[in-house]
Design a protein around this motif. Structure first.
Motif, PDB file in Angstrom:
ATOM      1  N   TYR A  22      50.944  11.521  76.297  1.00 24.42           N
ATOM      2  CA  TYR A  22      50.512  11.327  74.912  1.00 24.42           C
ATOM      3  C   TYR A  22      50.302  12.696  74.281  1.00 24.42           C
ATOM      4  O   TYR A  22      49.964  13.656  74.968  1.00 24.42           O
ATOM      5  CB  TYR A  22      49.169  10.590  74.862  1.00 24.42           C
ATOM      6  N   ARG A  30      48.875  15.238  76.812  1.00 27.74           N
ATOM      7  CA  ARG A  30      47.980  14.678  77.836  1.00 27.74           C
ATOM      8  C   ARG A  30      48.821  13.759  78.702  1.00 27.74           C
ATOM      9  O   ARG A  30      49.385  12.777  78.227  1.00 27.74           O
ATOM     10  CB  ARG A  30      46.856  13.895  77.178  1.00 27.74           C
ATOM     11  N   ALA A  32      49.250  10.928  80.986  1.00 28.14           N
ATOM     12  CA  ALA A  32      48.465   9.742  81.363  1.00 28.14           C
ATOM     13  C   ALA A  32      48.982   9.162  82.684  1.00 28.14           C
ATOM     14  O   ALA A  32      48.211   8.695  83.509  1.00 28.14           O
ATOM     15  CB  ALA A  32      48.547   8.689  80.262  1.00 28.14           C
ATOM     16  N   PRO A  51      39.826   5.517  88.911  1.00 24.03           N
ATOM     17  CA  PRO A  51      38.706   5.758  88.003  1.00 24.03           C
ATOM     18  C   PRO A  51      39.117   5.620  86.546  1.00 24.03           C
ATOM     19  O   PRO A  51      40.315   5.533  86.238  1.00 24.03           O
ATOM     20  CB  PRO A  51      38.297   7.200  88.331  1.00 24.03           C
ATOM     21  N   ASN A  52      38.139   5.641  85.654  1.00 25.13           N
ATOM     22  CA  ASN A  52      38.438   5.587  84.218  1.00 25.13           C
ATOM     23  C   ASN A  52      39.404   6.706  83.862  1.00 25.13           C
ATOM     24  O   ASN A  52      39.246   7.839  84.323  1.00 25.13           O
ATOM     25  CB  ASN A  52      37.152   5.765  83.385  1.00 25.13           C
ATOM     26  N   GLY A  53      40.395   6.367  83.061  1.00 25.66           N
ATOM     27  CA  GLY A  53      41.321   7.395  82.587  1.00 25.66           C
ATOM     28  C   GLY A  53      42.400   7.779  83.577  1.00 25.66           C
ATOM     29  O   GLY A  53      43.138   8.739  83.368  1.00 25.66           O
ATOM     30  N   SER A  54      42.547   7.020  84.662  1.00 26.31           N
ATOM     31  CA  SER A  54      43.544   7.404  85.676  1.00 26.31           C
ATOM     32  C   SER A  54      44.941   6.873  85.340  1.00 26.31           C
ATOM     33  O   SER A  54      45.890   7.175  86.053  1.00 26.31           O
ATOM     34  CB  SER A  54      43.110   6.931  87.063  1.00 26.31           C
ATOM     35  N   GLY A  55      45.069   6.081  84.291  1.00 27.11           N
ATOM     36  CA  GLY A  55      46.399   5.654  83.854  1.00 27.11           C
ATOM     37  C   GLY A  55      46.730   4.190  84.102  1.00 27.11           C
ATOM     38  O   GLY A  55      47.885   3.787  83.941  1.00 27.11           O
ATOM     39  N   LYS A  56      45.744   3.382  84.440  1.00 30.11           N
ATOM     40  CA  LYS A  56      46.017   1.974  84.767  1.00 30.11           C
ATOM     41  C   LYS A  56      46.508   1.208  83.535  1.00 30.11           C
ATOM     42  O   LYS A  56      47.541   0.545  83.573  1.00 30.11           O
ATOM     43  CB  LYS A  56      44.758   1.307  85.343  1.00 30.11           C
ATOM     44  N   THR A  57      45.730   1.307  82.452  1.00 23.17           N
ATOM     45  CA  THR A  57      46.105   0.547  81.252  1.00 23.17           C
ATOM     46  C   THR A  57      47.449   1.019  80.712  1.00 23.17           C
ATOM     47  O   THR A  57      48.298   0.207  80.331  1.00 23.17           O
ATOM     48  CB  THR A  57      45.010   0.699  80.166  1.00 23.17           C
ATOM     49  N   THR A  58      47.661   2.322  80.717  1.00 23.27           N
ATOM     50  CA  THR A  58      48.933   2.850  80.212  1.00 23.27           C
ATOM     51  C   THR A  58      50.094   2.304  81.046  1.00 23.27           C
ATOM     52  O   THR A  58      51.130   1.892  80.503  1.00 23.27           O
ATOM     53  CB  THR A  58      48.921   4.393  80.253  1.00 23.27           C
ATOM     54  N   GLU A 170      41.249  -4.963  83.902  1.00 27.15           N
ATOM     55  CA  GLU A 170      39.785  -4.915  83.922  1.00 27.15           C
ATOM     56  C   GLU A 170      39.175  -6.233  83.438  1.00 27.15           C
ATOM     57  O   GLU A 170      38.390  -6.251  82.473  1.00 27.15           O
ATOM     58  CB  GLU A 170      39.274  -3.753  83.037  1.00 27.15           C
ATOM     59  N   HIS A 202      38.238  -0.209  87.855  1.00 30.71           N
ATOM     60  CA  HIS A 202      37.743   1.086  88.344  1.00 30.71           C
ATOM     61  C   HIS A 202      36.621   0.855  89.352  1.00 30.71           C
ATOM     62  O   HIS A 202      36.075   1.806  89.884  1.00 30.71           O
ATOM     63  CB  HIS A 202      37.274   1.958  87.179  1.00 30.71           C
ATOM     64  N   ASP A 347      50.650   8.119  69.047  1.00 32.73           N
ATOM     65  CA  ASP A 347      49.449   8.540  68.356  1.00 32.73           C
ATOM     66  C   ASP A 347      48.309   8.700  69.321  1.00 32.73           C
ATOM     67  O   ASP A 347      48.066   7.843  70.145  1.00 32.73           O
ATOM     68  CB  ASP A 347      49.047   7.496  67.302  1.00 32.73           C
ATOM     69  N   ALA A 348      47.626   9.792  69.194  1.00 33.21           N
ATOM     70  CA  ALA A 348      46.438   9.961  70.027  1.00 33.21           C
ATOM     71  C   ALA A 348      45.395   8.972  69.550  1.00 33.21           C
ATOM     72  O   ALA A 348      45.290   8.698  68.375  1.00 33.21           O
ATOM     73  CB  ALA A 348      45.919  11.380  69.901  1.00 33.21           C
ATOM     74  N   ARG A 349      44.654   8.432  70.495  1.00 32.25           N
ATOM     75  CA  ARG A 349      43.653   7.488  70.047  1.00 32.25           C
ATOM     76  C   ARG A 349      42.317   8.204  69.913  1.00 32.25           C
ATOM     77  O   ARG A 349      42.153   9.300  70.372  1.00 32.25           O
ATOM     78  CB  ARG A 349      43.534   6.321  71.020  1.00 32.25           C
TER      79      ARG A 349
END
Ligand SMILES: Nc1ncnc2c1ncn2[C@@H]1O[C@H](COP(=O)(O)OP(=O)(O)OP(=O)(O)O)[C@@H](O)[C@H]1O
Length: 349
Positions: A22, A30, A32, A51-58, A170, A202, A347-349
């Protein structure tokens, strides 16, 4: 190029070299997801953990065609996606964002409307409500449901088309322990019917209770994958030691090469193969053990071992090779394609 498994035997999901970058509002890149190789076998619950931010949702969004990958390949039941997503989409049900329901309508009415909108016969509504254990509360208004019940209604909605693969991102966020248990129970029931459930979380310990297999990721890369019991079994055991003169005892054990943590009043000795060796080392110094309790490894510990020494402020986790406890059955491999060092932005969120 590795051969792709025939679609009939192919795993539920395969990704190879998946990458997504992103661009932030300040114009920085960044990463992801960085070269993610994921294999989700058919059938059972597969935990997609990190963990949070490790790329699961992406990663999930890319699989579902909601975000564009920069590089890599993805398959669902042997069908390349997103190129042929329309061929396979009917076999997939997913909760990525909270679905919207009408608060004043009952659970049954909400699902009946949804079924009509997606062309599913209304008789299916009763079936899916029973599957998630909402049969008795089906005629209560949505707004009277607990958070756990609302989430189970969302799961019921994904079941209307009777998909083979369920993807839940999640699903227990914000739920209390009872709600979490209900969702676990629902996921287990779906897997027992022969469906494949991919659940991201997570909270490793929570998923450990329901998952048959897991993939653990960190900073967008696969760190470990395999059957839960094999991954946990492969982690070195810890032993809790109760002994007088704990400080002197810790010194003796450290001098013998063990890593010791003070967990007052106990000592936690890490990576112990032979607990009797601890007793011997201490007794040789006239220190006598009161208590010696093996501490069962869990996925949390596996994750900490895999990432130990990693810069917790965000340094990349780049293990030489991910740990594969047991190759999942029927692993079809799609060859990695495309450059992995280009950049696509959203777009950055
Ligand atoms: N639309 C976006 N724009 C910019 N950065 C994004 C965007 N979506 C995700 N990211 C960043 O990508 C990285 C991975 O995020 P992602 O949501 O995929 O992780 P996650 O493992 O699902 O985390 P969580 O458990 O918190 O949901 C994070 O650094 C996140 O801030």
């Amino acid at each position: 190029m590795a051969a792709t498994a025939p679609a009939g035997d192919a795993p539920a999901i395969v990704t190879r070299g998946l990458r997504k970058t992103y661009r932030t509002r300040r114009g920085k890149r960044r990463v992801a997801v960085e070269g993610l190789d994921l294999t989700v076998p058919r059938g059972g619950v597969h935990g997609f953990l990190g963990p949070n931010g490790s790329g699961k949702t992406t990663s999930i969004r890319m699989l579902l065609g909601l975000a564009r990958a920069d590089a890599g390949t993805m398959e669902i039941f042997g069908t390349p996606v997103p190129a042929r997503l329309p061929d396979v989409v009917a076999r997939v049900g997913a909760i990525v964002e909270q679905p919207k329901f009408f608060p004043a309508f009952t659970g049954r009415k909400n699902l009946t409307l949804l079924a009509a909108a997606i062309g599913v016969p209304s008789q299916e509504v009763g079936r899916v409500l029973e599957t998630v254990g909402l049969g008795e509360r089906a005629d209560d208004r949505f707004k009277s449901y607990s958070l756990g019940m609302k989430q189970r209604l969302a799961i019921a909605a994904t079941l209307l088309k009777d998909p083979d693969l369920l993807i839940f991102d999640e699903p227990t966020n914000g739920l209390d322990p009872a709600g979490i248990r209900e969702i676990r129970h629902t996921m287990r029931g779906l897997a027992d019917q022969g469906k494949t459930v991919l659940v991201s979380s997570h909270i490793l310990a929570e998923v450990q209770l329901v998952a048959d297999t897991v993939s653990i990721i960190g900073h967008g890369r696969l760190l470990a994958s395999g059957r839960v019991e094999d991954l946990v079994g492969g982690a070195a055991g810890h032993v809790r030691v109760g002994v007088d003169e704990a400080d002197r005892a810790a010194g003796v054990l450290e001098a013998s090469g063990w890593t010791v943590r003070r967990e007052s009043p106990h000592l936690l000795v890490e990576g112990v193969d032979d607990a009797a060796a601890i007793t011997r080392a201490l007794a040789a110094e006239m220190l006598f053990v009161r208590e010696l309790v093996p501490v069962k490894a869990d996925l949390e510990q596996v994750f900490l071992e895999l990432t130990s020494g990693v810069d917790s402020a965000g340094g990349d986790v780049h293990p030489e090779e991910p740990r594969h406890a047991a190759p999942p059955d029927g692993t079809g491999t799609a060859a990695r394609q495309g450059s992995t060092d280009d950049t696509t932005t959203e777009d950055a969120r």
